[in-house]
Design an enzyme around this catalytic site. Sequence first.
Site, PDB file in Angstrom:
ATOM      1  N   VAL A 103       0.853  -1.204   0.000  1.00  0.00           N
ATOM      2  CA  VAL A 103       0.000   0.000   0.000  1.00  0.00           C
ATOM      3  C   VAL A 103       0.883   1.247   0.000  1.00  0.00           C
ATOM      4  O   VAL A 103       0.673   2.183  -0.794  1.00  0.00           O
ATOM      5  CB  VAL A 103      -0.951   0.005   1.235  1.00  0.00           C
ATOM      6  CG1 VAL A 103      -1.721   1.322   1.320  1.00  0.00           C
ATOM      7  CG2 VAL A 103      -1.916  -1.176   1.187  1.00  0.00           C
ATOM      8  N   ARG A 128       4.109   1.611  -0.812  1.00  0.00           N
ATOM      9  CA  ARG A 128       4.923   1.801  -2.031  1.00  0.00           C
ATOM     10  C   ARG A 128       4.029   2.073  -3.247  1.00  0.00           C
ATOM     11  O   ARG A 128       4.409   2.851  -4.123  1.00  0.00           O
ATOM     12  CB  ARG A 128       5.822   0.576  -2.239  1.00  0.00           C
ATOM     13  CG  ARG A 128       6.826   0.476  -1.079  1.00  0.00           C
ATOM     14  CD  ARG A 128       8.151  -0.088  -1.445  1.00  0.00           C
ATOM     15  NE  ARG A 128       9.087   0.135  -0.350  1.00  0.00           N
ATOM     16  CZ  ARG A 128      10.098  -0.668  -0.047  1.00  0.00           C
ATOM     17  NH1 ARG A 128      10.317  -1.767  -0.756  1.00  0.00           N
ATOM     18  NH2 ARG A 128      10.914  -0.382   0.955  1.00  0.00           N
ATOM     19  N   ASP A 142      -8.535 -16.665   9.345  1.00  0.00           N
ATOM     20  CA  ASP A 142      -9.743 -17.507   9.305  1.00  0.00           C
ATOM     21  C   ASP A 142     -10.242 -17.848   7.895  1.00  0.00           C
ATOM     22  O   ASP A 142     -11.016 -18.783   7.723  1.00  0.00           O
ATOM     23  CB  ASP A 142     -10.883 -16.831  10.074  1.00  0.00           C
ATOM     24  CG  ASP A 142     -10.644 -16.802  11.571  1.00  0.00           C
ATOM     25  OD1 ASP A 142      -9.656 -17.408  12.021  1.00  0.00           O
ATOM     26  OD2 ASP A 142     -11.437 -16.165  12.290  1.00  0.00           O
ATOM     27  N   GLY A 148      -3.509 -35.634   7.387  1.00  0.00           N
ATOM     28  CA  GLY A 148      -4.041 -37.001   7.372  1.00  0.00           C
ATOM     29  C   GLY A 148      -4.919 -37.322   8.580  1.00  0.00           C
ATOM     30  O   GLY A 148      -4.908 -38.457   9.090  1.00  0.00           O
ATOM     31  N   GLU A 172     -12.263 -24.301  16.393  1.00  0.00           N
ATOM     32  CA  GLU A 172     -12.715 -23.689  17.658  1.00  0.00           C
ATOM     33  C   GLU A 172     -14.146 -23.173  17.564  1.00  0.00           C
ATOM     34  O   GLU A 172     -14.829 -23.051  18.568  1.00  0.00           O
ATOM     35  CB  GLU A 172     -11.776 -22.559  18.091  1.00  0.00           C
ATOM     36  CG  GLU A 172     -11.889 -21.343  17.205  1.00  0.00           C
ATOM     37  CD  GLU A 172     -11.177 -20.103  17.723  1.00  0.00           C
ATOM     38  OE1 GLU A 172     -10.897 -19.997  18.919  1.00  0.00           O
ATOM     39  OE2 GLU A 172     -10.919 -19.232  16.875  1.00  0.00           O
ATOM     40  N   MET A 198      -7.681 -22.657  15.238  1.00  0.00           N
ATOM     41  CA  MET A 198      -8.482 -21.426  15.256  1.00  0.00           C
ATOM     42  C   MET A 198      -9.498 -21.382  14.106  1.00  0.00           C
ATOM     43  O   MET A 198      -9.453 -22.198  13.186  1.00  0.00           O
ATOM     44  CB  MET A 198      -7.574 -20.208  15.205  1.00  0.00           C
ATOM     45  CG  MET A 198      -7.067 -19.800  16.566  1.00  0.00           C
ATOM     46  SD  MET A 198      -6.198 -18.236  16.484  1.00  0.00           S
ATOM     47  CE  MET A 198      -6.097 -17.862  18.238  1.00  0.00           C
ATOM     48  N   GLN A 224      -0.806 -19.968  15.782  1.00  0.00           N
ATOM     49  CA  GLN A 224      -1.296 -19.954  14.391  1.00  0.00           C
ATOM     50  C   GLN A 224      -1.317 -18.550  13.785  1.00  0.00           C
ATOM     51  O   GLN A 224      -1.413 -18.383  12.581  1.00  0.00           O
ATOM     52  CB  GLN A 224      -2.717 -20.523  14.332  1.00  0.00           C
ATOM     53  CG  GLN A 224      -2.776 -21.973  14.714  1.00  0.00           C
ATOM     54  CD  GLN A 224      -4.181 -22.390  15.133  1.00  0.00           C
ATOM     55  OE1 GLN A 224      -4.926 -22.945  14.344  1.00  0.00           O
ATOM     56  NE2 GLN A 224      -4.543 -22.111  16.371  1.00  0.00           N
ATOM     57  N   GLU A 262      -7.953 -38.336  11.028  1.00  0.00           N
ATOM     58  CA  GLU A 262      -8.997 -39.364  10.912  1.00  0.00           C
ATOM     59  C   GLU A 262     -10.376 -38.707  10.843  1.00  0.00           C
ATOM     60  O   GLU A 262     -11.303 -39.245  10.253  1.00  0.00           O
ATOM     61  CB  GLU A 262      -8.926 -40.327  12.102  1.00  0.00           C
ATOM     62  CG  GLU A 262      -7.940 -41.471  11.938  1.00  0.00           C
ATOM     63  CD  GLU A 262      -6.492 -41.028  11.791  1.00  0.00           C
ATOM     64  OE1 GLU A 262      -6.116 -40.010  12.389  1.00  0.00           O
ATOM     65  OE2 GLU A 262      -5.732 -41.705  11.057  1.00  0.00           O
TER      66      GLU A 262
HETATM   67  O1  F6P Z   1     -10.032 -13.839  13.638  1.00  0.00           O
HETATM   68  C1  F6P Z   1      -8.794 -14.404  13.899  1.00  0.00           C
HETATM   69  C2  F6P Z   1      -8.803 -15.141  15.216  1.00  0.00           C
HETATM   70  O2  F6P Z   1      -7.500 -15.648  15.436  1.00  0.00           O
HETATM   71  C3  F6P Z   1      -9.849 -16.229  15.350  1.00  0.00           C
HETATM   72  O3  F6P Z   1      -9.484 -17.415  14.711  1.00  0.00           O
HETATM   73  C4  F6P Z   1      -9.959 -16.339  16.848  1.00  0.00           C
HETATM   74  O4  F6P Z   1     -11.235 -16.825  17.228  1.00  0.00           O
HETATM   75  C5  F6P Z   1      -9.782 -14.919  17.311  1.00  0.00           C
HETATM   76  O5  F6P Z   1      -9.076 -14.244  16.287  1.00  0.00           O
HETATM   77  C6  F6P Z   1      -9.045 -14.772  18.609  1.00  0.00           C
HETATM   78  O6  F6P Z   1      -8.994 -13.427  18.943  1.00  0.00           O
HETATM   79  P1  F6P Z   1      -8.150 -12.837  20.147  1.00  0.00           P
HETATM   80  O7  F6P Z   1      -6.710 -12.841  19.749  1.00  0.00           O
HETATM   81  O8  F6P Z   1      -8.683 -11.459  20.322  1.00  0.00           O
HETATM   82  O9  F6P Z   1      -8.399 -13.737  21.321  1.00  0.00           O
END
Ligand code: F6P
Length: 324
Positions: A23, A25, A128, A186, A224, A170, A257, A188
Amino acid sequence: MKRIAVFTSGGDAPGMNACIRAVVRGAMYHKVEVFGIRRGYSGMIEGDIYPMTSRDVSNIIQRGGTILKSARSRRFTTAEGRQQAYDNLKALGIEGLVAIGGNGTFTGAEIFFNEFKIPTVGAPGTIDNDLYGTDYTIGYDTAVNTSLDAIDKIRDTADSHDRVFFIEVMGRDSGYIAIQSGIGGGAEFVVVPEDLSEPVSSVIKTLKQGFVKKKSSSIVVVAEGEKEGRATEIAEKIKKSIDVEVDIRVTTLGHIQRGGVPSAYDRILASRLGLGAIEGLLRGQKNVMTGIVNNRLVYTPFIECITKDKPISDDLLRMVHILS
Ligand code: F6P
């Protein structure tokens, strides 16, 4: 348009820095002044806004997190907060915005645009991958690879101890990370909110089929956002209902993650989307998110990105069952 600002908001995602770089550059290439807003909407309200140059984005393409920092702002949900944000932008002569973030970011941008008409173009930055209007979001590929690495490691110990591991990944409302890392690792079974069938009995059935096939260990990946509960609850229900002896463990991968060096894919995606966002803004796009669909750059209204579903393909769900 002579002066624009860029910010990151919501959960950070690997590749956000590559997007900021594109953005900044891109704006400089088009001779437009660019400002950075720290901590998303919070910084907009507090006036934490500074001029950026090409040098501010040197040596960041390979870094995780976001140099602009990020936040989820409560104050921006109030009319008073948004008015303050607008006043700060106006005082600096900022005529357009590039917003890098996810669902919450674009919900805020949509409301802000309707109230103050500051043209805003979004770039999808969230691990996500739950945004309509783009095949992939910035950070998703890296997050999947991080999860996959963890799943591979957990499989070693699962196999050594003949255990069943439930691994929670997540995805607040979506199972994208779960399905990709589950297939790649892999697994299950993969439990995702998009699969409307009841998971406990299906997991038990799969585990039992595994025992018949002389499998001594299994991996179940749980998103989650699963409606039936978090991985610990699902594992507990299974422990109570299964009529054979199984040694169960649960691992929640959590925020690892979100961090780390962005993958090649994410760096390139972020660069394309960042440049697409600034050039779209300069060409008159507003209130839209830039995305890549079928390898082409597209712009989709925020309202569609945040309200329309992006379903996981049935093929993928089917594949887990066949290949397990
Ligand atoms: O939206 C990204 C994310 O990592 C989701 O996967 C997760 O539910 C949420 O943010 C966690 O948010 P925080 O870091 O505010 O706990």
